[in-house]
Each structure stands twice: as C-alpha cells, then as structure tokens.
Design a protein around this motif. Structure first.
Motif, short mmCIF file in Angstrom:
data_model
loop_
_atom_site.label_atom_id
_atom_site.label_comp_id
_atom_site.label_asym_id
_atom_site.label_seq_id
_atom_site.Cartn_x
_atom_site.Cartn_y
_atom_site.Cartn_z
N LEU A 56 0.83 -1.20 0.00
CA LEU A 56 0.00 0.00 0.00
C LEU A 56 0.86 1.26 0.00
O LEU A 56 0.58 2.22 -0.72
CB LEU A 56 -0.93 0.00 1.22
N MET A 57 1.93 1.25 0.80
CA MET A 57 2.80 2.42 0.86
C MET A 57 3.56 2.60 -0.46
O MET A 57 3.77 3.73 -0.92
CB MET A 57 3.77 2.30 2.03
N THR A 58 3.99 1.51 -1.08
CA THR A 58 4.71 1.61 -2.36
C THR A 58 3.80 2.18 -3.43
O THR A 58 4.20 3.08 -4.19
CB THR A 58 5.22 0.23 -2.79
N ILE A 59 2.57 1.68 -3.51
CA ILE A 59 1.62 2.17 -4.51
C ILE A 59 1.31 3.65 -4.29
O ILE A 59 1.27 4.45 -5.23
CB ILE A 59 0.33 1.32 -4.49
N ALA A 60 1.10 4.02 -3.01
CA ALA A 60 0.75 5.41 -2.70
C ALA A 60 1.92 6.37 -2.89
O ALA A 60 1.72 7.52 -3.31
CB ALA A 60 0.24 5.50 -1.26
N LEU A 61 3.14 5.91 -2.61
CA LEU A 61 4.29 6.81 -2.59
C LEU A 61 5.24 6.62 -3.77
O LEU A 61 6.29 7.25 -3.82
CB LEU A 61 5.07 6.62 -1.29
N ASN A 62 4.87 5.78 -4.73
CA ASN A 62 5.77 5.50 -5.83
C ASN A 62 6.19 6.76 -6.58
O ASN A 62 7.34 6.92 -6.97
CB ASN A 62 5.12 4.50 -6.80
N ARG A 63 5.23 7.68 -6.77
CA ARG A 63 5.54 8.92 -7.49
C ARG A 63 6.24 9.96 -6.61
O ARG A 63 6.74 10.95 -7.13
CB ARG A 63 4.25 9.53 -8.06
N PHE A 64 6.23 9.72 -5.30
CA PHE A 64 6.79 10.72 -4.38
C PHE A 64 8.00 10.18 -3.62
O PHE A 64 8.33 10.66 -2.54
CB PHE A 64 5.71 11.17 -3.38
N TRP A 65 8.64 9.17 -4.20
CA TRP A 65 9.72 8.49 -3.47
C TRP A 65 10.88 9.41 -3.14
O TRP A 65 11.60 9.19 -2.16
CB TRP A 65 10.22 7.28 -4.27
N ASN A 66 11.07 10.47 -3.94
CA ASN A 66 12.18 11.39 -3.69
C ASN A 66 11.71 12.75 -3.18
O ASN A 66 12.45 13.74 -3.26
CB ASN A 66 13.02 11.56 -4.96
N LYS A 67 10.48 12.79 -2.66
CA LYS A 67 9.94 14.06 -2.16
C LYS A 67 10.32 14.29 -0.70
O LYS A 67 11.16 13.56 -0.13
CB LYS A 67 8.42 14.07 -2.33
N ASN A 68 9.69 15.29 -0.11
CA ASN A 68 9.97 15.66 1.28
C ASN A 68 9.81 14.46 2.21
O ASN A 68 8.76 13.81 2.22
CB ASN A 68 9.00 16.78 1.69
N PRO A 69 10.83 14.16 3.02
CA PRO A 69 10.73 13.01 3.95
C PRO A 69 9.53 13.11 4.89
O PRO A 69 8.95 12.09 5.27
CB PRO A 69 12.05 13.06 4.73
N LEU A 70 9.15 14.34 5.29
CA LEU A 70 8.01 14.50 6.19
C LEU A 70 6.72 14.06 5.51
O LEU A 70 5.85 13.44 6.14
CB LEU A 70 7.89 15.96 6.63
N LEU A 71 6.60 14.34 4.20
CA LEU A 71 5.43 13.89 3.45
C LEU A 71 5.38 12.37 3.40
O LEU A 71 4.33 11.76 3.63
CB LEU A 71 5.46 14.47 2.04
N ILE A 72 6.51 11.75 3.10
CA ILE A 72 6.57 10.29 3.03
C ILE A 72 6.24 9.68 4.38
O ILE A 72 5.46 8.72 4.48
CB ILE A 72 7.98 9.85 2.57
N PHE A 73 6.81 10.25 5.45
CA PHE A 73 6.55 9.76 6.80
C PHE A 73 5.06 9.86 7.14
O PHE A 73 4.46 8.90 7.65
CB PHE A 73 7.37 10.56 7.82
N SER A 74 4.45 10.99 6.85
CA SER A 74 3.04 11.23 7.21
C SER A 74 2.11 10.28 6.47
O SER A 74 1.21 9.67 7.07
CB SER A 74 2.66 12.68 6.92
N VAL A 75 2.33 10.15 5.16
CA VAL A 75 1.47 9.26 4.37
C VAL A 75 1.64 7.81 4.83
O VAL A 75 0.66 7.06 4.96
CB VAL A 75 1.79 9.40 2.87
N SER A 76 2.86 7.40 5.10
CA SER A 76 3.13 6.03 5.57
C SER A 76 2.46 5.78 6.91
O SER A 76 1.90 4.69 7.14
CB SER A 76 4.63 5.80 5.68
N ALA A 77 2.49 6.75 7.81
CA ALA A 77 1.88 6.59 9.13
C ALA A 77 0.37 6.41 9.00
O ALA A 77 -0.22 5.55 9.66
CB ALA A 77 2.21 7.81 10.00
N VAL A 78 -0.26 7.23 8.15
CA VAL A 78 -1.72 7.14 7.98
C VAL A 78 -2.10 5.83 7.32
O VAL A 78 -3.03 5.14 7.76
CB VAL A 78 -2.23 8.35 7.14
N ILE A 79 -1.38 5.45 6.25
CA ILE A 79 -1.70 4.20 5.55
C ILE A 79 -1.49 3.00 6.46
O ILE A 79 -2.33 2.10 6.54
CB ILE A 79 -0.85 4.07 4.28
N GLY A 80 -0.35 2.97 7.16
CA GLY A 80 -0.07 1.85 8.06
C GLY A 80 -1.08 1.74 9.17
O GLY A 80 -1.57 0.64 9.48
N GLY A 81 -1.43 2.87 9.79
CA GLY A 81 -2.41 2.85 10.87
C GLY A 81 -3.78 2.42 10.39
O GLY A 81 -4.48 1.62 11.04
#
Length: 414
Positions: free
Chosen positions: A254-279
């Motif tokens: 789920l995190m790979t699919i959601a963040l595939n286009r943003f893999w090199n973006k702001n780490p805070l964005l990646i962290f936040s999206v991963s936290a919401v998806i994982g939770g």
C-alpha cells in the motif's frame, strides 16, 4: 547501439502499434456469432441478476416500511450487534450492485458487445472479492464463500475469453513485456518505471515480490524488537506455512503504490502518508479478523491515543518510520535483489511462488475457520474440518499463532 538492440526496439514499436490498433475499437458490436454457451450464460445473467435485484429491492423496501409504519426494528428482533447489522447492510448493498451488473453483463453479451462485456466483468471482479470478504465476516467459510469463489473464477474466465481481440491484446502485451524486460535487463533498468512518473514499475512481478520480501522482513524485525519490549520470545508468524507476516507485506504494498511517485519528495510527506496508511490498514486488518473469526492479534486499548485498541499513535509513528526507510533506502535494494532472477526465468519462478502463497493463504484461512468452530463447540463433521483437527488442532494453533487470542463471541458471524 548494436544491431540486436535496434531490432528489439523496432519489434517493440511494431507491437505497440498493433496493441493501439486493438484498443481503438472499444465497444462496437462484434461481427462474430456468440457460442451457445455464451448465449445461455447471458440469458441466465439477466434472469438471475434481474430477479435477485428485484427481490433485494423489495426486501429493502419491506424493511423500511416495517420500520416506518409498524415501528419494527428487525435487527433488534434478530438479536444482532451493531457491527453485524452494518456488515449485513453493506453485504446487501454489494449484492444489489452485483445483481444489477450481472443484468447489464447479460445484456451486453446478448448484444454481442463482447469487449464491453469483458471490461464490465473485470469491474465486477472487484465487487465479487468484496462480497467474498463480507460473506466471510458474516457467515464464515461455507457454501456462500464457495459460491463467491466460483463466481469470481467465472468472471475472470469471461473477462479473458469473451472478447477475442482483448485476448489477442493480452497475448501481445505479454510478448511486449518480455521484449521490454530483455531490453531493460541489457540496459540495467529492469523493474524501473520507464515513464519517469514513479520509481518502480507497478507490475505484478514487482508487487508480488514486494509483498513476499516485506512479509519476511517485517517478521524478522518484529521478532527481533518485540522480545526487548515485552520480555518474551514468541512465534509472530501470520501464515500457516513459512516465515511470513502478511500485514507487513500488504502494508509495504500500500505504501509503495501510494508513494511510488513521491519516493524522492519531502521526507516529512513520506513519513506522514506512511503513518496514515499503516495505521488505517492495521485498524482494518484487526477489524476483519475480529469480525470474521473472533481473533484479536493485537490490542492497544491501554496505549496513548489509541483508536478502538486497533492502532495507536506509537505504532502509526513506527509505520511512518518504516515507510520512509522502505521507500528511500530498502526499495532500491529490493529491486536489485529480485533482478538477480534472470529475466527469462522471472515469470516461471514468480508463478510457482505465487501458487504456493495462494495455497498458503487459503490453508491459513481454513485453519482459522476450523479453529473458530472448535472453540465455539462445533465438533468436526466434514473431511476438511477433520483434516485440520488432526493436523492443526487447538494446541498447534495457539502455539503457532502465539500472539492471537480467539473468542467466537467477538465475531459477527451467524
């Protein structure tokens, strides 16, 4: 560029033209006559789908009328919980949608709109999967789940068989994929997203191996860290066979699919999206296993900022950190690892491993269902139940799934 590479690129270009030509004719009437079995299936789809839709609508109207005019609450009279009532309502809604779609499918088949019917069958597959999961949570593994599986298999067959041009397109797509894999392997870019929109190509091969590797990696991390947190070593596997914890595999997907286009973006964005998806996924998984089998694999009720005990702030932060580490550091290395499988072997190896994981998942679900029935006081009375009672009894299940507790009264099944 070598002559071999030029020939490969020309072959790829020609194949893409053929695929585009096939895709141009989207939903015209097929000139070919329908086989008799297709006509029979179309007629049955209209009759059964339309009849089921009418009966469900009448039943819903009757329930509404009883509640409004007779002040009768059927859910209270049936003595079911709020969760069971909600699940049953959703199940009825999905069944109604499927019945309407079956009617449309039958009409499209009889009108010889084969490509449109094939595409509709593809959409219906998603609803069939939803119906299967809902029936599993409300009725357990029984004839209804078997019916859902058969319906899903038929839809997959219909989708791939009904339209010859779609079948031809897929054959070309497979050949094109093999050629592109060979070219990418020679260029050292195998598995990367060639469009530049994302880091990794989201094809079945990559998705499957992300699931498998992260299921193993997640289990290793959890088994290493948890003894320091709770002071004991436990078997934390989530499947009947092998060292797999599928919640980490699905979470990574789920995190790979959601963040595939943003893999090199702001780490805070990646962290936040991963936290919401994982939770959110952790919450949904806990919800499913409790309502389907009465199983509680984790309970965070006493933790700070928990959500119904199914997830909490601390574990969402852990998901965020894992997601950031996964996308930024581990995913590139995973891609290098799976690319060690020779490109001309990758489909065969993946097919064998996929078959094993599907069988493993089915056996795990069946073992949970038989465990649920035994704990609920239902003696094994079928060959399947007797097999699991002999090979995977209550003692084995409690030891193998040491972090799980089961109580049939927590489930919402009939």
């Amino acid at each position: 560029m070598t002559e071999s590479n030029q020939n490969t690129e020309q072959e790829i270009a020609n194949m893409r033209k053929d695929i585009n030509a096939l895709q141009a004719d989207d939903d015209t009437v097929s000139p070919e006559k329908l086989p008799l079995i297709a006509k029979i299936y179309g007629i049955l789809s209209i009759i059964l789908g339309g009849g089921t839709a009418v009966m469900l609508v009448l039943a819903i109207m009757a329930v509404i009328a009883l509640n409004i005019f007779a002040d009768v609450n059927l859910f209270e009279s049936w003595d079911v919980s709020t969760q069971a009532a909600v699940l049953n309502c959703v199940n009825i809604a999905v069944a109604l949608i499927l019945a309407c779609l079956y009617t449309i499918l039958g009409i499209r088949i009889l009108m010889r709109k084969r490509r449109g019917a094939a595409r509709l069958a593809y959409v219906m597959g998603g609803f069939a999967i939803a119906a299967l999961l809902l029936d599993l949570m409300t009725k357990g593994i029984g004839y209804q789940v078997a019916y859902d599986l058969i319906s899903l298999i038929i839809l997959i067959f219909i989708e791939s068989w009904l339209d010859p041009s779609l079948r031809q397109e897929r054959q070309l797509q497979r050949k094109l994929s093999a050629l592109e894999d060979r070219a990418a392997d020679e260029a050292g870019t195998l598995g990367r997203d060639t469009t530049g929109e994302g880091y990794i190509s989201l094809n079945f091969f990559n998705i499957f191996w992300i699931f498998v590797i992260c299921s193993i990696l997640g289990l290793l991390i959890e088994s290493t860290v948890c003894p320091f947190l709770n002071g004991r070593i436990e078997n934390r596997t989530g499947m009947l066979w092998g060292p797999f914890s599928p919640i980490y595999g699905v979470g990574a997907l789920l995190m790979t699919i959601a963040l595939n286009r943003f893999w090199n973006k702001n780490p805070l964005l990646i962290f936040s999206v991963s936290a919401v998806i994982g939770g959110a996924f952790e919450f949904a998984a806990s919800w499913f296993f409790q309502f389907a089998f009465g199983i509680v694999a984790w309970d965070y009720s006493g933790e700070f900022m928990n959500f119904d005990g199914r997830t909490d702030l601390f574990h969402m932060i852990c998901w965020g950190i894992l997601g950031l580490v996964w996308i930024r550091f581990l995913l590139p290395r995973m891609l290098k690892l799976v690319n060690r499988i020779p490109w001309n072997w990758r489909y065969g190896v993946t097919a064998v491993c996929t078959t094993f994981m599907i069988v493993n998942a089915v056996m795990t679900m069946l073992s949970f269902d038989c465990w649920y029935l035994r704990v609920g006081g239902v003696a094994p009375d079928t060959p399947v139940a007797e097999f699991f009672d002999e090979h995977y009894d209550d003692e084995f299940m409690a030891e193998h799934f040491a972090t799980m507790s089961i109580d049939p009264s927590r489930a919402t099944r009939d």
